[in-house]
Design a protein around this motif. Sequence first.
Motif, PDB file in Angstrom:
ATOM      1  N   LEU A 115      79.768  44.386 -69.502  1.00 30.99           N
ATOM      2  CA  LEU A 115      78.648  45.238 -69.056  1.00 30.99           C
ATOM      3  C   LEU A 115      79.173  46.467 -68.307  1.00 30.99           C
ATOM      4  O   LEU A 115      78.655  47.575 -68.474  1.00 30.99           O
ATOM      5  CB  LEU A 115      77.673  44.445 -68.170  1.00 30.99           C
ATOM      6  N   ILE A 116      80.188  46.282 -67.478  1.00 29.38           N
ATOM      7  CA  ILE A 116      80.757  47.435 -66.760  1.00 29.38           C
ATOM      8  C   ILE A 116      81.407  48.393 -67.769  1.00 29.38           C
ATOM      9  O   ILE A 116      81.213  49.614 -67.714  1.00 29.38           O
ATOM     10  CB  ILE A 116      81.784  46.980 -65.692  1.00 29.38           C
ATOM     11  N   THR A 117      82.156  47.825 -68.716  1.00 31.96           N
ATOM     12  CA  THR A 117      82.834  48.672 -69.709  1.00 31.96           C
ATOM     13  C   THR A 117      81.817  49.503 -70.494  1.00 31.96           C
ATOM     14  O   THR A 117      81.965  50.721 -70.632  1.00 31.96           O
ATOM     15  CB  THR A 117      83.642  47.795 -70.700  1.00 31.96           C
ATOM     16  N   ALA A 118      80.772  48.856 -71.005  1.00 35.65           N
ATOM     17  CA  ALA A 118      79.790  49.579 -71.830  1.00 35.65           C
ATOM     18  C   ALA A 118      79.042  50.614 -70.997  1.00 35.65           C
ATOM     19  O   ALA A 118      78.770  51.733 -71.459  1.00 35.65           O
ATOM     20  CB  ALA A 118      78.810  48.582 -72.459  1.00 35.65           C
ATOM     21  N   SER A 119      78.726  50.270 -69.749  1.00 37.04           N
ATOM     22  CA  SER A 119      78.019  51.203 -68.873  1.00 37.04           C
ATOM     23  C   SER A 119      78.863  52.454 -68.642  1.00 37.04           C
ATOM     24  O   SER A 119      78.405  53.593 -68.790  1.00 37.04           O
ATOM     25  CB  SER A 119      77.719  50.499 -67.539  1.00 37.04           C
ATOM     26  N   ILE A 120      80.117  52.241 -68.297  1.00 37.28           N
ATOM     27  CA  ILE A 120      80.990  53.379 -67.993  1.00 37.28           C
ATOM     28  C   ILE A 120      81.299  54.174 -69.263  1.00 37.28           C
ATOM     29  O   ILE A 120      81.158  55.397 -69.311  1.00 37.28           O
ATOM     30  CB  ILE A 120      82.302  52.886 -67.342  1.00 37.28           C
ATOM     31  N   MET A 121      81.719  53.486 -70.330  1.00 34.96           N
ATOM     32  CA  MET A 121      82.181  54.209 -71.515  1.00 34.96           C
ATOM     33  C   MET A 121      81.045  54.942 -72.218  1.00 34.96           C
ATOM     34  O   MET A 121      81.266  55.983 -72.811  1.00 34.96           O
ATOM     35  CB  MET A 121      82.874  53.250 -72.492  1.00 34.96           C
ATOM     36  N   SER A 122      79.827  54.409 -72.154  1.00 36.61           N
ATOM     37  CA  SER A 122      78.718  55.124 -72.814  1.00 36.61           C
ATOM     38  C   SER A 122      78.471  56.453 -72.100  1.00 36.61           C
ATOM     39  O   SER A 122      78.294  57.499 -72.740  1.00 36.61           O
ATOM     40  CB  SER A 122      77.441  54.267 -72.842  1.00 36.61           C
ATOM     41  N   LYS A 123      78.516  56.447 -70.773  1.00 43.39           N
ATOM     42  CA  LYS A 123      78.335  57.704 -70.026  1.00 43.39           C
ATOM     43  C   LYS A 123      79.480  58.665 -70.316  1.00 43.39           C
ATOM     44  O   LYS A 123      79.276  59.848 -70.524  1.00 43.39           O
ATOM     45  CB  LYS A 123      78.321  57.423 -68.516  1.00 43.39           C
ATOM     46  N   LYS A 124      80.684  58.125 -70.316  1.00 47.47           N
ATOM     47  CA  LYS A 124      81.860  58.983 -70.467  1.00 47.47           C
ATOM     48  C   LYS A 124      81.917  59.587 -71.865  1.00 47.47           C
ATOM     49  O   LYS A 124      82.352  60.716 -72.050  1.00 47.47           O
ATOM     50  CB  LYS A 124      83.147  58.196 -70.196  1.00 47.47           C
ATOM     51  N   LEU A 164      69.452  49.981 -67.847  1.00 46.96           N
ATOM     52  CA  LEU A 164      70.215  48.738 -67.642  1.00 46.96           C
ATOM     53  C   LEU A 164      70.913  48.743 -66.280  1.00 46.96           C
ATOM     54  O   LEU A 164      70.986  47.724 -65.595  1.00 46.96           O
ATOM     55  CB  LEU A 164      71.259  48.557 -68.760  1.00 46.96           C
ATOM     56  N   TYR A 165      71.420  49.908 -65.887  1.00 47.79           N
ATOM     57  CA  TYR A 165      72.128  50.051 -64.609  1.00 47.79           C
ATOM     58  C   TYR A 165      71.197  49.688 -63.462  1.00 47.79           C
ATOM     59  O   TYR A 165      71.544  48.914 -62.565  1.00 47.79           O
ATOM     60  CB  TYR A 165      72.567  51.510 -64.519  1.00 47.79           C
ATOM     61  N   ALA A 166      69.972  50.237 -63.507  1.00 43.12           N
ATOM     62  CA  ALA A 166      69.014  49.967 -62.428  1.00 43.12           C
ATOM     63  C   ALA A 166      68.622  48.485 -62.414  1.00 43.12           C
ATOM     64  O   ALA A 166      68.459  47.877 -61.348  1.00 43.12           O
ATOM     65  CB  ALA A 166      67.782  50.848 -62.602  1.00 43.12           C
ATOM     66  N   LEU A 167      68.495  47.879 -63.592  1.00 41.04           N
ATOM     67  CA  LEU A 167      68.109  46.462 -63.662  1.00 41.04           C
ATOM     68  C   LEU A 167      69.260  45.561 -63.181  1.00 41.04           C
ATOM     69  O   LEU A 167      69.047  44.600 -62.428  1.00 41.04           O
ATOM     70  CB  LEU A 167      67.730  46.125 -65.115  1.00 41.04           C
ATOM     71  N   ARG A 168      70.477  45.898 -63.575  1.00 41.78           N
ATOM     72  CA  ARG A 168      71.637  45.097 -63.135  1.00 41.78           C
ATOM     73  C   ARG A 168      71.788  45.156 -61.620  1.00 41.78           C
ATOM     74  O   ARG A 168      72.158  44.170 -60.975  1.00 41.78           O
ATOM     75  CB  ARG A 168      72.918  45.606 -63.811  1.00 41.78           C
ATOM     76  N   ASP A 169      71.485  46.343 -61.055  1.00 40.80           N
ATOM     77  CA  ASP A 169      71.641  46.542 -59.611  1.00 40.80           C
ATOM     78  C   ASP A 169      70.864  45.496 -58.806  1.00 40.80           C
ATOM     79  O   ASP A 169      71.322  45.040 -57.767  1.00 40.80           O
ATOM     80  CB  ASP A 169      71.160  47.961 -59.270  1.00 40.80           C
ATOM     81  N   LYS A 223      86.901  61.496 -64.370  1.00 42.78           N
ATOM     82  CA  LYS A 223      87.368  60.249 -63.740  1.00 42.78           C
ATOM     83  C   LYS A 223      86.141  59.418 -63.427  1.00 42.78           C
ATOM     84  O   LYS A 223      85.070  59.959 -63.153  1.00 42.78           O
ATOM     85  CB  LYS A 223      88.158  60.664 -62.560  1.00 42.78           C
ATOM     86  N   HIS A 224      86.296  58.115 -63.474  1.00 45.51           N
ATOM     87  CA  HIS A 224      85.178  57.238 -63.103  1.00 45.51           C
ATOM     88  C   HIS A 224      85.740  56.051 -62.344  1.00 45.51           C
ATOM     89  O   HIS A 224      86.798  55.534 -62.684  1.00 45.51           O
ATOM     90  CB  HIS A 224      84.445  56.756 -64.358  1.00 45.51           C
ATOM     91  N   SER A 225      85.012  55.638 -61.318  1.00 43.77           N
ATOM     92  CA  SER A 225      85.437  54.477 -60.541  1.00 43.77           C
ATOM     93  C   SER A 225      84.589  53.280 -60.945  1.00 43.77           C
ATOM     94  O   SER A 225      83.412  53.428 -61.286  1.00 43.77           O
ATOM     95  CB  SER A 225      85.237  54.787 -59.058  1.00 43.77           C
ATOM     96  N   THR A 226      85.187  52.090 -60.883  1.00 43.15           N
ATOM     97  CA  THR A 226      84.395  50.895 -61.191  1.00 43.15           C
ATOM     98  C   THR A 226      83.555  50.466 -59.991  1.00 43.15           C
ATOM     99  O   THR A 226      82.826  49.491 -60.071  1.00 43.15           O
ATOM    100  CB  THR A 226      85.305  49.728 -61.644  1.00 43.15           C
ATOM    101  N   GLY A 227      83.638  51.186 -58.879  1.00 47.74           N
ATOM    102  CA  GLY A 227      82.710  50.954 -57.774  1.00 47.74           C
ATOM    103  C   GLY A 227      83.359  50.354 -56.544  1.00 47.74           C
ATOM    104  O   GLY A 227      84.092  49.371 -56.626  1.00 47.74           O
ATOM    105  N   ALA A 280      73.888  54.037 -56.380  1.00 47.15           N
ATOM    106  CA  ALA A 280      74.407  52.840 -55.716  1.00 47.15           C
ATOM    107  C   ALA A 280      74.181  51.641 -56.635  1.00 47.15           C
ATOM    108  O   ALA A 280      73.140  51.540 -57.294  1.00 47.15           O
ATOM    109  CB  ALA A 280      73.699  52.639 -54.385  1.00 47.15           C
ATOM    110  N   LEU A 281      75.156  50.753 -56.683  1.00 54.58           N
ATOM    111  CA  LEU A 281      75.075  49.593 -57.572  1.00 54.58           C
ATOM    112  C   LEU A 281      75.533  48.375 -56.774  1.00 54.58           C
ATOM    113  O   LEU A 281      76.658  48.352 -56.277  1.00 54.58           O
ATOM    114  CB  LEU A 281      76.000  49.843 -58.774  1.00 54.58           C
ATOM    115  N   GLY A 282      74.643  47.366 -56.662  1.00 56.45           N
ATOM    116  CA  GLY A 282      74.998  46.198 -55.863  1.00 56.45           C
ATOM    117  C   GLY A 282      75.353  46.635 -54.443  1.00 56.45           C
ATOM    118  O   GLY A 282      74.646  47.435 -53.829  1.00 56.45           O
TER     119      GLY A 282
END
Length: 441
Positions: free
Chosen positions: A179-188, A164-169, A81-85, A113-115
């Motif tokens: 960006l959220i979709t690619a970040s989550i789906m690449s990990k998953k 990218l996650y750290a830079l977006r933060d 499971k993954h949450s969008t935050g 932590a993100l944002g």
Amino acid sequence: MRAVELIAKKRDGGTHTRAEIEFLVNGYVAGQIPDYQVAAWLMAVCLVGMTGDETGALTGAMIDSGATIDLSSLAGPLVDKHSTGGVGDKVSLILAPLAAACGVQVPMMSGRALGHTGGTLDKLESIAGYSTALSAERFRLIIDECGYAMTGQSAEIVPADRLLYALRDVTATVESIPLITASIMSKKFAEGADALVFDVKTGRGAFMKEIDDSRSLAQSLIDTGRSLGRGVVTVITRMDEPLGRMIGNFLEVEESMRCLRGSAPTDGLSDDLIGVTIRLTAWMLVAAGVESAIEDAEAVCRARLADGSAYERFMRNVELQGGDPAELERQIGSRRAAHAVTIDAVRGGYVTAIDAYAFGLAGVGLGVGRNKTSDEVRPDVGFELHAKQGDRVAAGQPLYTIHADSADAASDAAHRLVDAYAIDDTAIAAKAPVVEEHAAL
Ligand code: URA
């Protein structure tokens, strides 16, 4: 190709080719394209958006930036499971051991932590000794041993998302559906799960504040999951007020442990957290084929919480990932930053809203999250809520406690939160935490 031309192309509304996206992602991971150019490109993507094909190409390039984990030797079924935050969103800490206790294996790759939102890795690392930097082999062994493991992106696995996650933060470039979709789906995809359940948050404390944007994000996750051959469930849940009673890294570990032990105080302050967690875990059981009806799956989850088996899995996992379960138990209720300030209601009435976004931002100020990539988060700071939306409070009754490193930090947080609690004479109708669900299995 030149990065500056690709930044200009996106800024002017252009559509990238797959080769252009691969050039940017590979160049960034190889250290050939600097942070400032990638930050400018991310901002252009945030403002202009991406087509479905561009999102797919970005996800693919991020997956290909590292290795994928092979979990085919595990018995399965493997579901994550993954949450969008969100703010106070400690669902993963309860859900992973609960799903494991119900017979699902959970390979979980999370983020920091993100944002204004908290990060599962930062919460787990507030447990002394707990390591989230697992090799692929250790990740597999721990899942085999206790049913779940928690890891992060690394130099080997989705390094593109780590960077990218750290830079977006720290560049205000999180709030973008592609960006959220690619970040989550690449990990998953890289972590090896067969099916995925997504908790898509909606409301003030979410990245998608409007329900239509949350629906678009849910659809984008379903489309990308399908194109990668994964079964997907999306559950849109409310993130207007913080989830549960605690906000902060160790504070959230503590609340999670209380819920896992079935010893959450019966004052109702953790009810929304428990309800959302059980629903999402139940969907994992359905996605895994362990249960066919969502109501039956929920009953199984409640039983595994009540009989202590989910808590046992949690403690076994803590031990396997480097923590000391006995020491962790001893710290419950006592690990707090030096300054505690409690804010009382200035008037009586019903709590009609608690601004999750304001609490998230104030939390970053205390050190729950980061202002720049080099910042260290703090384990023992944050907030404890004493009243939630719908509660009736009297003037002078405590609303929340701030745990801060210094008196200045506490007063800064209090300042940011002056309007965070809305109190009115009339109660508002309670809203169910789950807004809508969609299964594409
Ligand atoms: N969670 C992620 O992993 N990435 C995002 O971009 C947002 C939430």
